[in-house]
Structures are given as structure tokens and as C-alpha cells.
Design an enzyme around this catalytic site. Structure first.
Site, PDB file in Angstrom:
ATOM      1  N   ASN A 166       0.818  -1.209   0.000  1.00  0.00           N
ATOM      2  CA  ASN A 166       0.000   0.000   0.000  1.00  0.00           C
ATOM      3  C   ASN A 166       0.856   1.266   0.000  1.00  0.00           C
ATOM      4  O   ASN A 166       1.954   1.285   0.559  1.00  0.00           O
ATOM      5  CB  ASN A 166      -0.915   0.012   1.235  1.00  0.00           C
ATOM      6  CG  ASN A 166      -2.046  -0.994   1.125  1.00  0.00           C
ATOM      7  OD1 ASN A 166      -2.608  -1.167   0.061  1.00  0.00           O
ATOM      8  ND2 ASN A 166      -2.356  -1.664   2.225  1.00  0.00           N
ATOM      9  N   HIS A 167       0.357   2.318  -0.612  1.00  0.00           N
ATOM     10  CA  HIS A 167       0.999   3.631  -0.629  1.00  0.00           C
ATOM     11  C   HIS A 167       0.114   4.616   0.121  1.00  0.00           C
ATOM     12  O   HIS A 167      -1.100   4.401   0.279  1.00  0.00           O
ATOM     13  CB  HIS A 167       1.195   4.116  -2.065  1.00  0.00           C
ATOM     14  CG  HIS A 167       2.221   3.336  -2.827  1.00  0.00           C
ATOM     15  ND1 HIS A 167       3.040   3.914  -3.762  1.00  0.00           N
ATOM     16  CD2 HIS A 167       2.573   2.021  -2.802  1.00  0.00           C
ATOM     17  CE1 HIS A 167       3.845   2.995  -4.288  1.00  0.00           C
ATOM     18  NE2 HIS A 167       3.569   1.837  -3.718  1.00  0.00           N
ATOM     19  N   GLN A 168       0.716   5.705   0.567  1.00  0.00           N
ATOM     20  CA  GLN A 168      -0.048   6.737   1.258  1.00  0.00           C
ATOM     21  C   GLN A 168      -1.094   7.320   0.305  1.00  0.00           C
ATOM     22  O   GLN A 168      -0.786   7.746  -0.802  1.00  0.00           O
ATOM     23  CB  GLN A 168       0.897   7.838   1.764  1.00  0.00           C
ATOM     24  CG  GLN A 168       0.210   8.879   2.617  1.00  0.00           C
ATOM     25  CD  GLN A 168       1.198   9.913   3.159  1.00  0.00           C
ATOM     26  OE1 GLN A 168       2.388   9.876   2.836  1.00  0.00           O
ATOM     27  NE2 GLN A 168       0.713  10.827   3.985  1.00  0.00           N
TER      28      GLN A 168
END
Length: 212
Positions: A81-83
Site C-alpha cells: 500500500n501507498h499513502q
């Protein structure tokens, strides 16, 4: 036992002379991966199928007993996951030279541990996304992308994976979940094989009720 040989969950290669199917549990090195007895994968190794799972990962992959994992299956963990609560999703902080500290854990999407139940069949090239829970006895179709939890004894398929149907009626599913054949001794399970492989569900119901 066939030919007087007892099944052994601690051997790596359960098929003599064939190295493209292994019992997963005895091969695990990552302490955040927990796999039950007799779960196998149609490959010569397992951990490369668990992606975005770094030494600092805070989640776990938990897989039950007697699962059947086809070739090409990928378990995608939370560090994929990415921000997403900022203008850019680019992970500057992970790459050399960029002046960015790591986001706070609360700023990163996190869905918790991935948990696969017992006697689950995961079809070829299926992708299981972070934090998904798949219940006992479920089936995941080939090439599916599973992003939501799957109820026990339910068949899902597609991208995104959708419920096709339950394998059995609710009363039979409840009976199977209470019986938990996978937790029996090896000797008991061996004796149960005629029942576990029987297509006469009324007969199976009667015998399971009698054994509970």
C-alpha cells in the site's frame, strides 16, 4: 495407512520423485508466516509468492491446515500500500536521496493480517490482497483477485472476486465447521477419508452428527 507409511507434515516433498509440489510448513523461514500441517503449493518453494512483505512489516500471513495452493498464486501484504491521504502516492521516503521521513503508521492503509482458513483451495494465478480473510472450505477461482473477505465454504471468482455460490446449505456448513475434521489426528483423518470424499451429502450429514 497406504503401504504402511504414515503421512508426515514435516517432509518437504510429499510426492516421491517430484519437486514441483511441496508441503509449505517445513520450508517457512519468515517468522511472520504461519502455515498449518499438510498445506501444499504446486511449486518448488513458497515464500516468493508472498510479496511486499519486508523485515519491518507489521502484519502476518496465517494459513490453516490442508490448504491447496495452485501455481502462480500471490499473497500481497500490506506494505504494497501507498499513502493515499496526500496529493501524491509516490513513496519518496523509501528511495535514496529524497528528503522525506516515513509517514506515520496512521497515514498508511493497513488492513491487518491475512488469514486463510483450513481446507481452502486457491486456484492458479489467484491474487489475495492485503488483510483478506478466507474462511474454511472456501474455493477461489483461477486468476481471481480477492480483495474482500470470503465466507466459509463459499466459491468466489473474477476480478474483483465475486461470490458464485455457497458449496453447501447453511446447516451443513455449520455442521462441518463444528466437526473441524482438519484438527483430528492423522489416524482419525485417514479413517475419515471415505466420508470426506463422499458425494452423498445426506449420508455425510448423518455420520457427522453421530460423531459430534
Amino acid at each position: 495407512m497406504r503401504n504402511g507409511k504414515k503421512p508426515d507434515p514435516n517432509v518437504i516433498h510429499p510426492i516421491a520423485g517430484y519437486d514441483k509440489e511441496i508441503y509449505v510448513k517445513p520450508t517457512i523461514k519468515n517468522p511472520n508466516i504461519n502455515v498449518g500441517d499438510f498445506t501444499y503449493i504446486a511449486d518448488s518453494e513458497f515464500e516468493s509468492h508472498v510479496t511486499s512483505f519486508y523485515p519491518w512489516s507489521r502484519d502476518h500471513l496465517i494459513i490453516g491446515k490442508f490448504c491447496q495452493i495452485a501455481s502462480g498464486v500471490e499473497f500481497v501484504m500490506n506494505d504494497a500500500n501507498h499513502q493515499m491521504n496526500a496529493v501524491s502516492t509516490f513513496p519518496f521516503y523509501t528511495l535514496e536521496g529524497w528528503d522525506m521521513d516515513a509517514p506515520l503508521p496512521s497515514d498508511m492503509p493497513f488492513r491487518g493480517d491475512m488469514v486463510i482458513g483450513n481446507d481452502v483451495w486457491i486456484g492458479q494465478n489467484a491474487v489475495i490482497l492485503p488483510g483478506v480473510h478466507i474462511g474454511d472450505g472456501a474455493i477461489t477461482g483461477a486468476n481471481s483477485v480477492v480483495g474482500s473477505d470470503v465466507e466459509p465454504y463459499t466459491i468466489v471468482a473474477g476480478n474483483p472476486a465475486k461470490v458464485l455460490r455457497k458449496r453447501f446449505d447453511d446447516a451443513f456448513i455449520d455442521l462441518l465447521l463444528r466437526f473441524r475434521w482438519w484438527d483430528k489426528s492423522i489416524e482419525e483423518i485417514d479413517g475419515l477419508i471415505p466420508l470426506l470424499t463422499c458425494g452423498d451429502f445426506e449420508k455425510v450429514r448423518e455420520e457427522l452428527r453421530a460423531r459430534l
